[in-house]
Write a protein that holds these residues in place. Structure first.
Motif, PDB file in Angstrom:
ATOM      1  N   LEU A  49       6.653  -4.872   8.493  1.00 29.01           N
ATOM      2  CA  LEU A  49       5.625  -4.364   9.292  1.00 29.01           C
ATOM      3  C   LEU A  49       6.209  -3.016   9.838  1.00 29.01           C
ATOM      4  O   LEU A  49       7.208  -3.024  10.593  1.00 29.01           O
ATOM      5  N   PRO A  50       5.444  -1.803   9.981  1.00 30.91           N
ATOM      6  CA  PRO A  50       4.396  -1.719   8.893  1.00 30.91           C
ATOM      7  C   PRO A  50       4.566  -2.105   7.459  1.00 30.91           C
ATOM      8  O   PRO A  50       5.671  -1.835   7.012  1.00 30.91           O
ATOM      9  N   ARG A  51       3.515  -2.554   6.795  1.00 36.01           N
ATOM     10  CA  ARG A  51       3.557  -2.803   5.342  1.00 36.01           C
ATOM     11  C   ARG A  51       4.245  -1.556   4.607  1.00 36.01           C
ATOM     12  O   ARG A  51       4.134  -0.287   4.740  1.00 36.01           O
ATOM     13  N   ILE A  52       4.822  -1.813   3.512  1.00 36.17           N
ATOM     14  CA  ILE A  52       5.644  -0.689   2.597  1.00 36.17           C
ATOM     15  C   ILE A  52       4.614   0.275   2.210  1.00 36.17           C
ATOM     16  O   ILE A  52       3.432  -0.096   1.762  1.00 36.17           O
ATOM     17  N   ASN A  53       4.877   1.563   2.117  1.00 33.43           N
ATOM     18  CA  ASN A  53       3.863   2.519   1.548  1.00 33.43           C
ATOM     19  C   ASN A  53       4.319   2.803   0.254  1.00 33.43           C
ATOM     20  O   ASN A  53       5.372   2.756  -0.410  1.00 33.43           O
ATOM     21  N   ILE A  54       3.204   2.730  -0.664  1.00 27.58           N
ATOM     22  CA  ILE A  54       3.467   2.858  -2.338  1.00 27.58           C
ATOM     23  C   ILE A  54       2.755   4.276  -2.579  1.00 27.58           C
ATOM     24  O   ILE A  54       1.521   4.277  -2.375  1.00 27.58           O
ATOM     25  N   LEU A  55       3.383   5.074  -2.967  1.00 28.47           N
ATOM     26  CA  LEU A  55       2.966   6.350  -3.339  1.00 28.47           C
ATOM     27  C   LEU A  55       3.622   6.599  -4.683  1.00 28.47           C
ATOM     28  O   LEU A  55       4.656   6.373  -5.383  1.00 28.47           O
ATOM     29  N   PRO A  56       2.935   7.906  -5.548  1.00 23.12           N
ATOM     30  CA  PRO A  56       3.399   8.282  -6.629  1.00 23.12           C
ATOM     31  C   PRO A  56       4.745   9.125  -6.227  1.00 23.12           C
ATOM     32  O   PRO A  56       4.500   9.908  -5.141  1.00 23.12           O
ATOM     33  N   PRO A  57       5.796   8.999  -7.151  1.00 23.54           N
ATOM     34  CA  PRO A  57       7.027   9.781  -6.460  1.00 23.54           C
ATOM     35  C   PRO A  57       6.948  11.273  -6.491  1.00 23.54           C
ATOM     36  O   PRO A  57       7.520  11.955  -5.723  1.00 23.54           O
ATOM     37  N   GLN A  58       6.098  11.818  -7.167  1.00 28.37           N
ATOM     38  CA  GLN A  58       5.712  13.429  -7.118  1.00 28.37           C
ATOM     39  C   GLN A  58       5.547  13.691  -5.620  1.00 28.37           C
ATOM     40  O   GLN A  58       5.601  14.858  -5.174  1.00 28.37           O
ATOM     41  N   ALA A  59       4.876  12.946  -4.792  1.00 24.26           N
ATOM     42  CA  ALA A  59       4.634  13.124  -3.414  1.00 24.26           C
ATOM     43  C   ALA A  59       5.325  13.443  -2.837  1.00 24.26           C
ATOM     44  O   ALA A  59       5.478  14.360  -1.646  1.00 24.26           O
ATOM     45  N   LEU A  60       6.916  13.045  -2.993  1.00 22.94           N
ATOM     46  CA  LEU A  60       7.781  13.346  -2.350  1.00 22.94           C
ATOM     47  C   LEU A  60       8.793  14.252  -3.137  1.00 22.94           C
ATOM     48  O   LEU A  60      10.269  14.240  -2.987  1.00 22.94           O
ATOM     49  N   GLY A  61       8.290  14.786  -4.308  1.00 21.81           N
ATOM     50  CA  GLY A  61       9.018  15.697  -5.104  1.00 21.81           C
ATOM     51  C   GLY A  61      10.106  15.024  -6.102  1.00 21.81           C
ATOM     52  O   GLY A  61      10.882  15.568  -6.590  1.00 21.81           O
ATOM     53  N   LEU A  62       9.796  13.757  -6.288  1.00 22.63           N
ATOM     54  CA  LEU A  62      10.862  12.951  -6.946  1.00 22.63           C
ATOM     55  C   LEU A  62      10.205  12.784  -8.691  1.00 22.63           C
ATOM     56  O   LEU A  62       8.905  12.520  -8.637  1.00 22.63           O
ATOM     57  N   SER A  63      10.986  12.616  -9.562  1.00 24.22           N
ATOM     58  CA  SER A  63      10.343  12.520 -10.736  1.00 24.22           C
ATOM     59  C   SER A  63      11.642  11.824 -11.614  1.00 24.22           C
ATOM     60  O   SER A  63      12.568  12.422 -11.620  1.00 24.22           O
ATOM     61  N   GLN A  64      11.182  10.757 -12.436  1.00 25.09           N
ATOM     62  CA  GLN A  64      11.998  10.021 -13.115  1.00 25.09           C
ATOM     63  C   GLN A  64      11.347   9.346 -14.403  1.00 25.09           C
ATOM     64  O   GLN A  64      10.296   8.536 -13.755  1.00 25.09           O
ATOM     65  N   ALA A  65      11.910   9.475 -15.217  1.00 26.03           N
ATOM     66  CA  ALA A  65      11.175   8.683 -16.549  1.00 26.03           C
ATOM     67  C   ALA A  65      11.060   7.215 -16.185  1.00 26.03           C
ATOM     68  O   ALA A  65      11.798   6.549 -15.670  1.00 26.03           O
ATOM     69  N   GLY A  66       9.566   6.684 -16.487  1.00 26.89           N
ATOM     70  CA  GLY A  66       9.614   5.447 -16.177  1.00 26.89           C
ATOM     71  C   GLY A  66       9.072   4.721 -14.729  1.00 26.89           C
ATOM     72  O   GLY A  66       8.861   3.784 -14.450  1.00 26.89           O
TER      73      GLY A  66
END
Lengths: 367, 339
Positions: B238-255
């Protein structure tokens, strides 16, 4: 958009007083919560504003117009109930259109208004479906759409999320608040769930035994409870309450509980007799040395934080701490309270004593 | 008290599969909480153990004894439901004593008195013992029905949302009481709830159900800290976990298709180099926590305010992720080598 003014509203059913002499103002565009336990008079208050119940005495004005004795239909108010009553033989479109059709709104205009509202609520894909096949969430959205499409002056909502399960309820609460931020319609919302009230409300009226115990923003009600009832009803777990006997003098910044001295916000009045010291669980700290002796009875892991139950000479206390603070059952820490957050209450009247905490405006004269 | 083993349990109602090939061990003395939304199969699982439902396939073992074909009465289980079922013509004391008065048990009166007094004290209803149950409030009636289970000494307690009708203060008190009952008496408890606080605080083990399947089983801390899917991660916190595409924070990883961020995975500041700007849309003051609703380039993100900091709607915070949970396109966890 409408301001709702309630003055000295009173409702008795025979000998039973459901609402006693209540006054409050719901500002235009406000999301206003009527919060309290069952039987406190919150639903009766809402029904009087809506015109479904006539007051025994008092006055209600909506948008500057007195409506106290007007029937519901003449008040231009939209109602959303817990059990979202939809017409089962009509499809979604017909359900939403119904209030407009019965008002004689031209067809083309109905179509346009429905398009607008269904887009906002993201129910366009189910418009032609029968309501019996809808999910709980979509049913709720259709009920909301039907209320919104009328462009009523104000919305009355009686526990509209009460029948939903916890997860979905939280989701709908957020959706409802987001919707409110977009259309900014004056809303009066009844709930017994303090978290729901804190989460969605701009302002909360806390009711108990037919009276409004406190009126304020969620933050104010939480930080500066005006009575013992509010202190216990708001917050989960409730505020810690430590009864004691003693005296405070105007200007005091310390109180003595038996053999322990606590720093408190500067007091604004003299008081003598039985009192209660109130401190929220997150304002109880472990002190390096000294402090109120206590023994840890239970540690409850909550993910980001943990809840500690402690036994002390003043009864059981609860403390909320970061989950990484090392503490276990059987530990005997000393406790300190964050001084500026402490409330003192008169045990007889149950009202909070005036202090720098709850009378800031008085002290600094900033109104 | 005893262990309960479910092996390959399946139960369907007409076309709906309520429980699907469920295998789960409730260890002796464990407090197992089943978590999941409506329709996940929690209550059906409980009723299968109680003997109120018969499985289509699979076996139920209670204390090492095959119980699949036994009636509820033969199973020595004690149940507490959300809806209390009390004898309206009896007093609280008579209701609490009733389970002990079974001719099979032949419990001496002194023992009954002592047990009833003890349970009444635990549940804070000592002063109501001689009242008729019809004169009680809803909360008091529910405590009596919990009490009626507690006076017994069953193999397992089965509880279906027993606290959901009580007010917040009483719920918090009874959470601690139930937990102490389980640890002091070594009682085995299977508990069904929607309430994640109850699950986190009371459970020794949490079983997460999804559409009739057990998708993760373990201590609350491991369910919270290392969920194996987005579904499990969304059950707690609480609050519930945030689910975002990793690119939103500049991350990128295969898979990796999604990134899960709890408040403790989000670093916020006002002048952070390399951070991502997030506009503060709404401040939600819940008292014990203040939630910040942020707009991170079109993604909604909810985190907690830091102690002692003040915030203004409209201001821009700088956000970075710290050890976020990563998930693949199906929502299954992708584990990091350094974790």
């Amino acid at each position: 958009m409408a301001e709702i003014v309630v003055e000295n509203l009173h409702k008795a059913f025979g000998d039973f007083v459901a609402v006693r002499d209540s006054s409050f103002t719901v500002r235009s565009g406000e999301f206003f919560m009527l919060l309290g336990p069952s039987g406190c008079g919150k639903t009766t208050t809402l029904r009087m504003i809506a015109g479904l119940e006539l007051p025994t005495s008092g006055r209600i004005t909506i948008d500057g117009q007195e409506v106290t004795d007007k029937p519901a239909a003449k008040r231009d108010i939209a109602f959303v109930f817990q059990m979202f009553a939809l017409y089962p033989h009509m499809n979604v479109y017909q359900n939403i259109a119904y209030p407009l059709v019965s008002q004689g709104v031209p067809k083309a205009q109905i179509k346009q208004r429905i398009e607008e509202v269904t887009q906002m609520l993201e129910i366009t894909p189910v418009l032609r479906k029968s309501v019996s096949g809808l999910s709980a969430g979509d049913r709720q959205r259709v009920a909301l759409a039907r209320a919104i499409v009328r462009r009523a002056k104000a919305f009355m909502m009686d526990e509209p999320l009460g029948a939903l399960d916890a997860e979905f309820r939280e989701h709908m609460a957020q959706e409802l608040r987001r919707l409110h931020d977009r259309i900014k319609a004056t809303t009066v919302y009844v709930t017994h769930d303090q978290l729901e009230a804190m989460q969605m409300g701009d302002k909360i009226a806390v009711m108990n035994n037919a009276v409004v115990e406190q009126l304020g923003t969620p933050g104010d009600i939480y930080r500066k409870p005006a009575s013992l009832f509010v202190a216990q009803f708001i917050g989960s777990p409730a505020m810690n309450l430590l009864p004691f006997e003693g005296a405070v003098v105007r200007g005091d910044t310390q109180v003595n509980l038996v053999d322990h001295c606590f720093t408190v916000p500067r007091q604004h009045a003299n008081h003598r007799g039985p009192m209660v010291l109130g401190v929220r669980p997150e304002h109880v700290r472990l002190s390096a040395e000294g402090g109120l002796p206590a023994e840890v009875r239970a540690v409850e892991y909550l993910g980001t934080s943990q809840m500690i139950t402690l036994a002390s000479d003043h009864g059981l206390l609860r403390a909320r701490m970061d989950a990484h603070v090392p503490i276990k059952v059987g530990d005997r820490p000393g406790l300190a309270f964050v001084a500026e957050t402490i409330s003192l209450f008169d045990a007889h009247t149950t009202r909070a004593l005036p202090s720098d905490l709850n009378r800031e405006s008085e002290t600094y004269g900033t109104g | 008290m005893g262990q309960v083993d479910l092996t390959g349990i399946t139960k369907s109602f007409a076309k709906t599969v309520a429980v699907k090939d469920l295998t789960m061990t409730i260890p002796d003395g464990a407090f197992v909480v089943l978590l999941g939304p409506t329709g996940a199969g929690k209550t059906t699982t409980l009723r299968l153990i109680a003997g109120l439902e018969k499985p289509d396939a699979g076996t139920v073992m209670i204390e090492g004894r095959e119980a699949t074909g036994l009636t509820p009465a033969q199973r020595n289980v004690a149940m507490v439901f959300q809806q209390y079922s009390l004898y309206p013509h009896m007093t609280v004391r008579e209701n609490l004593s009733f389970p002990l008065r079974s001719p099979l048990l032949n419990t001496p009166q002194a023992v009954i008195d002592e047990k009833v007094a003890h349970v009444a004290q635990t549940l804070q209803i000592s002063d109501k013992l001689d009242n008729r149950v019809t004169a009680l409030s809803g909360g008091e009636m529910q405590r009596v029905s919990i009490g009626r289970a507690l006076v017994r000494n069953p193999s397992i307690f089965l509880m279906d949302e027993p606290l959901s009708s009580l007010d917040a203060k009483l719920r918090a008190d009874l959470r601690v009481e139930l937990k102490q009952i389980s640890s002091k008496r070594g009682a085995t408890i299977l508990y069904v709830t929607h309430d994640q606080i109850e699950a986190m605080t009371m459970a020794t083990h949490i079983g997460v159900l999804r559409e009739g399947e057990l998708v993760q089983f373990g201590p609350p801390r491991s369910i919270y800290e290392s969920p194996n899917s987005i579904y499990v991660a969304s059950r707690l916190g609480l609050p519930r976990i945030n689910i975002l595409p990793p690119q939103a924070l500049g991350l990128s990883q295969a898979g990796v298709a999604y990134m899960g961020l709890r408040p403790e995975h989000i670093v916020q500041s006002r002048d952070q180099a390399g951070g991502h700007p997030a506009r503060l849309q709404r401040i939600e003051n819940l008292g014990d926590q203040i939630r910040l609703h942020l707009d991170l380039e079109g993604h909604e993100l909810v985190t907690l305010a830091q102690m002692g900091k003040t915030y203004k709607v409209g201001e821009v915070l700088s956000i970075t992720a710290r050890h976020p949970l990563l998930f693949d396109v199906q929502g299954a966890r992708v584990y990091q080598s350094e974790e």
